[in-house]
Write a protein that holds these residues in place. Structure first.
Motif, PDB file in Angstrom:
ATOM      1  N   VAL A   2       0.841  -1.196   0.000  1.00 27.96           N
ATOM      2  CA  VAL A   2       0.000   0.000   0.000  1.00 27.96           C
ATOM      3  C   VAL A   2       0.878   1.250   0.000  1.00 27.96           C
ATOM      4  CG1 VAL A   2      -1.636   1.337   1.390  1.00 27.96           C
ATOM      5  CG2 VAL A   2      -2.009  -1.096   1.029  1.00 27.96           C
ATOM      6  N   LEU A   3       1.905   1.267   0.841  1.00 27.63           N
ATOM      7  CA  LEU A   3       2.808   2.419   0.872  1.00 27.63           C
ATOM      8  C   LEU A   3       3.480   2.637  -0.479  1.00 27.63           C
ATOM      9  CD1 LEU A   3       4.614   2.354   4.331  1.00 27.63           C
ATOM     10  CD2 LEU A   3       3.049   4.064   3.431  1.00 27.63           C
ATOM     11  N   GLN A   4       3.908   1.561  -1.114  1.00 22.71           N
ATOM     12  CA  GLN A   4       4.549   1.687  -2.424  1.00 22.71           C
ATOM     13  C   GLN A   4       3.581   2.289  -3.451  1.00 22.71           C
ATOM     14  OE1 GLN A   4       7.555   1.835  -2.309  1.00 22.71           O
ATOM     15  NE2 GLN A   4       8.538  -0.054  -2.899  1.00 22.71           N
ATOM     16  N   LYS A   5       2.343   1.852  -3.432  1.00 23.17           N
ATOM     17  CA  LYS A   5       1.348   2.361  -4.384  1.00 23.17           C
ATOM     18  C   LYS A   5       0.961   3.798  -4.088  1.00 23.17           C
ATOM     19  CE  LYS A   5      -0.383  -2.092  -5.684  1.00 23.17           C
ATOM     20  NZ  LYS A   5      -1.438  -3.058  -5.711  1.00 23.17           N
ATOM     21  N   LEU A   6       0.997   4.175  -2.819  1.00 24.69           N
ATOM     22  CA  LEU A   6       0.611   5.525  -2.438  1.00 24.69           C
ATOM     23  C   LEU A   6       1.786   6.498  -2.410  1.00 24.69           C
ATOM     24  CD1 LEU A   6      -1.930   4.685   0.385  1.00 24.69           C
ATOM     25  CD2 LEU A   6      -2.420   5.457  -1.933  1.00 24.69           C
ATOM     26  N   LEU A   7       2.972   6.034  -2.721  1.00 19.15           N
ATOM     27  CA  LEU A   7       4.162   6.882  -2.687  1.00 19.15           C
ATOM     28  C   LEU A   7       4.018   8.160  -3.503  1.00 19.15           C
ATOM     29  CD1 LEU A   7       6.717   6.692  -1.097  1.00 19.15           C
ATOM     30  CD2 LEU A   7       7.822   5.594  -3.014  1.00 19.15           C
ATOM     31  N   PRO A   8       3.436   8.126  -4.713  1.00 13.93           N
ATOM     32  CA  PRO A   8       3.269   9.388  -5.456  1.00 13.93           C
ATOM     33  C   PRO A   8       2.421  10.417  -4.696  1.00 13.93           C
ATOM     34  CG  PRO A   8       2.934   7.526  -6.906  1.00 13.93           C
ATOM     35  CD  PRO A   8       3.027   6.968  -5.516  1.00 13.93           C
ATOM     36  N   VAL A   9       1.417   9.949  -3.966  1.00 18.21           N
ATOM     37  CA  VAL A   9       0.568  10.854  -3.187  1.00 18.21           C
ATOM     38  C   VAL A   9       1.337  11.360  -1.970  1.00 18.21           C
ATOM     39  CG1 VAL A   9      -1.574  11.050  -1.874  1.00 18.21           C
ATOM     40  CG2 VAL A   9      -1.503   9.671  -3.955  1.00 18.21           C
ATOM     41  N   ILE A  10       2.042  10.466  -1.305  1.00 20.73           N
ATOM     42  CA  ILE A  10       2.813  10.837  -0.123  1.00 20.73           C
ATOM     43  C   ILE A  10       3.867  11.884  -0.483  1.00 20.73           C
ATOM     44  CG2 ILE A  10       4.480   9.965   1.564  1.00 20.73           C
ATOM     45  CD1 ILE A  10       2.798   7.334   1.579  1.00 20.73           C
ATOM     46  N   LYS A  11       4.518  11.713  -1.618  1.00 22.73           N
ATOM     47  CA  LYS A  11       5.568  12.652  -2.054  1.00 22.73           C
ATOM     48  C   LYS A  11       5.035  14.065  -2.239  1.00 22.73           C
ATOM     49  CE  LYS A  11       8.414   9.304  -4.490  1.00 22.73           C
ATOM     50  NZ  LYS A  11       8.893   8.858  -5.794  1.00 22.73           N
ATOM     51  N   GLU A  12       3.768  14.190  -2.578  1.00 23.91           N
ATOM     52  CA  GLU A  12       3.183  15.509  -2.843  1.00 23.91           C
ATOM     53  C   GLU A  12       2.403  16.078  -1.653  1.00 23.91           C
ATOM     54  OE1 GLU A  12       3.918  17.336  -5.438  1.00 23.91           O
ATOM     55  OE2 GLU A  12       5.174  15.688  -6.155  1.00 23.91           O
ATOM     56  N   SER A  13       2.390  15.360  -0.543  1.00 25.09           N
ATOM     57  CA  SER A  13       1.648  15.803   0.636  1.00 25.09           C
ATOM     58  C   SER A  13       2.552  16.625   1.551  1.00 25.09           C
ATOM     59  CB  SER A  13       1.113  14.599   1.405  1.00 25.09           C
ATOM     60  OG  SER A  13       0.257  13.847   0.600  1.00 25.09           O
ATOM     61  N   ARG A  14       1.958  17.555   2.247  1.00 26.46           N
ATOM     62  CA  ARG A  14       2.711  18.349   3.220  1.00 26.46           C
ATOM     63  C   ARG A  14       2.706  17.659   4.585  1.00 26.46           C
ATOM     64  NH1 ARG A  14       4.410  22.826   1.632  1.00 26.46           N
ATOM     65  NH2 ARG A  14       4.343  24.181   3.424  1.00 26.46           N
ATOM     66  N   SER A  15       1.683  16.855   4.840  1.00 26.80           N
ATOM     67  CA  SER A  15       1.557  16.150   6.107  1.00 26.80           C
ATOM     68  C   SER A  15       1.158  14.699   5.821  1.00 26.80           C
ATOM     69  CB  SER A  15       0.487  16.825   6.971  1.00 26.80           C
ATOM     70  OG  SER A  15       0.272  16.094   8.157  1.00 26.80           O
ATOM     71  N   VAL A  16       1.880  13.772   6.428  1.00 26.36           N
ATOM     72  CA  VAL A  16       1.601  12.355   6.243  1.00 26.36           C
ATOM     73  C   VAL A  16       1.355  11.740   7.615  1.00 26.36           C
ATOM     74  CG1 VAL A  16       2.568  10.143   5.515  1.00 26.36           C
ATOM     75  CG2 VAL A  16       2.969  12.178   4.144  1.00 26.36           C
ATOM     76  N   GLN A  17       0.189  11.127   7.778  1.00 27.61           N
ATOM     77  CA  GLN A  17      -0.153  10.452   9.020  1.00 27.61           C
ATOM     78  C   GLN A  17      -0.398   8.982   8.728  1.00 27.61           C
ATOM     79  OE1 GLN A  17      -3.050  12.363  11.503  1.00 27.61           O
ATOM     80  NE2 GLN A  17      -2.413  14.400  10.832  1.00 27.61           N
ATOM     81  N   LEU A  18       0.460   8.161   9.269  1.00 23.18           N
ATOM     82  CA  LEU A  18       0.359   6.707   9.090  1.00 23.18           C
ATOM     83  C   LEU A  18       0.375   6.043  10.465  1.00 23.18           C
ATOM     84  CD1 LEU A  18       2.931   6.448   6.168  1.00 23.18           C
ATOM     85  CD2 LEU A  18       0.457   6.227   5.987  1.00 23.18           C
ATOM     86  N   ARG A  19      -0.619   6.341  11.261  1.00 23.83           N
ATOM     87  CA  ARG A  19      -0.687   5.823  12.627  1.00 23.83           C
ATOM     88  C   ARG A  19      -1.198   4.390  12.625  1.00 23.83           C
ATOM     89  NH1 ARG A  19      -3.126  10.008  16.717  1.00 23.83           N
ATOM     90  NH2 ARG A  19      -1.171   9.795  17.813  1.00 23.83           N
ATOM     91  N   ASP A  20      -0.471   3.525  13.321  1.00 26.05           N
ATOM     92  CA  ASP A  20      -0.890   2.126  13.487  1.00 26.05           C
ATOM     93  C   ASP A  20      -1.174   1.452  12.148  1.00 26.05           C
ATOM     94  OD1 ASP A  20      -0.910   2.221  16.388  1.00 26.05           O
ATOM     95  OD2 ASP A  20      -2.703   3.467  16.200  1.00 26.05           O
ATOM     96  N   CYS A  21      -0.260   1.606  11.208  1.00 27.59           N
ATOM     97  CA  CYS A  21      -0.459   1.077   9.854  1.00 27.59           C
ATOM     98  C   CYS A  21       0.490  -0.069   9.501  1.00 27.59           C
ATOM     99  CB  CYS A  21      -0.295   2.198   8.832  1.00 27.59           C
ATOM    100  SG  CYS A  21      -1.641   3.372   8.859  1.00 27.59           S
ATOM    101  N   GLY A  22       1.209  -0.593  10.463  1.00 23.92           N
ATOM    102  CA  GLY A  22       2.106  -1.701  10.169  1.00 23.92           C
ATOM    103  C   GLY A  22       3.362  -1.297   9.409  1.00 23.92           C
ATOM    104  N   VAL A  23       3.778  -0.033   9.540  1.00 28.22           N
ATOM    105  CA  VAL A  23       5.000   0.423   8.870  1.00 28.22           C
ATOM    106  C   VAL A  23       6.200  -0.211   9.556  1.00 28.22           C
ATOM    107  CG1 VAL A  23       6.423   2.419   8.270  1.00 28.22           C
ATOM    108  CG2 VAL A  23       3.935   2.597   8.189  1.00 28.22           C
ATOM    109  N   THR A  24       7.008  -0.900   8.776  1.00 31.30           N
ATOM    110  CA  THR A  24       8.226  -1.542   9.273  1.00 31.30           C
ATOM    111  C   THR A  24       9.421  -0.919   8.549  1.00 31.30           C
ATOM    112  OG1 THR A  24       8.071  -3.250   7.588  1.00 31.30           O
ATOM    113  CG2 THR A  24       6.987  -3.718   9.694  1.00 31.30           C
ATOM    114  N   ASP A  25      10.564  -1.600   8.594  1.00 25.48           N
ATOM    115  CA  ASP A  25      11.763  -1.106   7.920  1.00 25.48           C
ATOM    116  C   ASP A  25      11.522  -0.882   6.429  1.00 25.48           C
ATOM    117  OD1 ASP A  25      13.181  -1.105  10.265  1.00 25.48           O
ATOM    118  OD2 ASP A  25      14.195  -3.004   9.885  1.00 25.48           O
ATOM    119  N   GLU A  26      10.780  -1.774   5.786  1.00 24.83           N
ATOM    120  CA  GLU A  26      10.485  -1.618   4.356  1.00 24.83           C
ATOM    121  C   GLU A  26       9.635  -0.376   4.104  1.00 24.83           C
ATOM    122  OE1 GLU A  26       8.665  -5.371   3.474  1.00 24.83           O
ATOM    123  OE2 GLU A  26      10.534  -6.181   2.682  1.00 24.83           O
ATOM    124  N   GLY A  27       8.683  -0.131   4.963  1.00 25.39           N
ATOM    125  CA  GLY A  27       7.867   1.070   4.837  1.00 25.39           C
ATOM    126  C   GLY A  27       8.681   2.325   5.060  1.00 25.39           C
TER     127      GLY A  27
END
Length: 166
Positions: A30-55
């Protein structure tokens, strides 16, 4: 399946994905697919989303590709390892990085991860003004590093929170 449409003229102020339920592999995809959106955001909130080293690697890539745009990142409640924090810390060292607020509450940050963050903040002290490391597994050396950072005349955070787990 995740679909995102973002034209070159569009910018997001805030990207917010909380409590994503899925496996670690799904969260990374999901993070990989949303990377284009994340790159253009001023604020990114990924609370309790299973983000690990790969994320963290994906988020470091977002910081690297558009370092002056992203201003806030909230990764509260994700279990990141030392290598993930090292990747994020490396991007924080970049003088073009304009991240102002980083929340890493309850992320399993240890003294080693704390050392990487403190080193990054000493390398680029002018932008990050809010760092929240409360609820992590900091020992005496991590607390000392952060205390020294609070007293550093070159780094004047508005808030540096690092309450230890009891």
């Amino acid at each position: 399946m995740v679909y995102v449409l973002l034209t070159s003229e569009q910018k997001m102020d805030e990207f917010n994905l909380k409590q994503f339920v899925g496996t670690q592999n799904t969260a990374h995809e999901v993070l990989q697919k949303l990377l284009p959106v994340i790159k253009e955001s001023r604020s990114v909130q990924l609370r309790d989303c299973g983000v690990t080293d790969e994320g963290c690697a994906a988020l470091a890539s977002a910081l690297r590709s558009n370092p002056s745009h992203l201003r806030e990142m909230d990764l509260t409640g994700n279990e990141m390892g030392v290598s993930g924090l090292n990747l994020l810390s490396d991007e924080l060292k970049d003088l073009h990085c304009r991240l102002e607020k980083l929340q890493l509450r309850d992320c399993g940050v240890t003294d080693e991860g704390c050392a990487a963050l403190a080193s990054a903040l000493r390398s680029n002290p002018s932008h990050l003004r809010y760092l929240d490391l409360s609820g992590n597994k900091l020992g005496a050396s991590g607390v000392k590093l952060l205390s020294d950072l609070k007293d550093d005349p070159h780094y004047k955070p508005e808030m540096l929170d690092f309450k230890m787990l009891v």
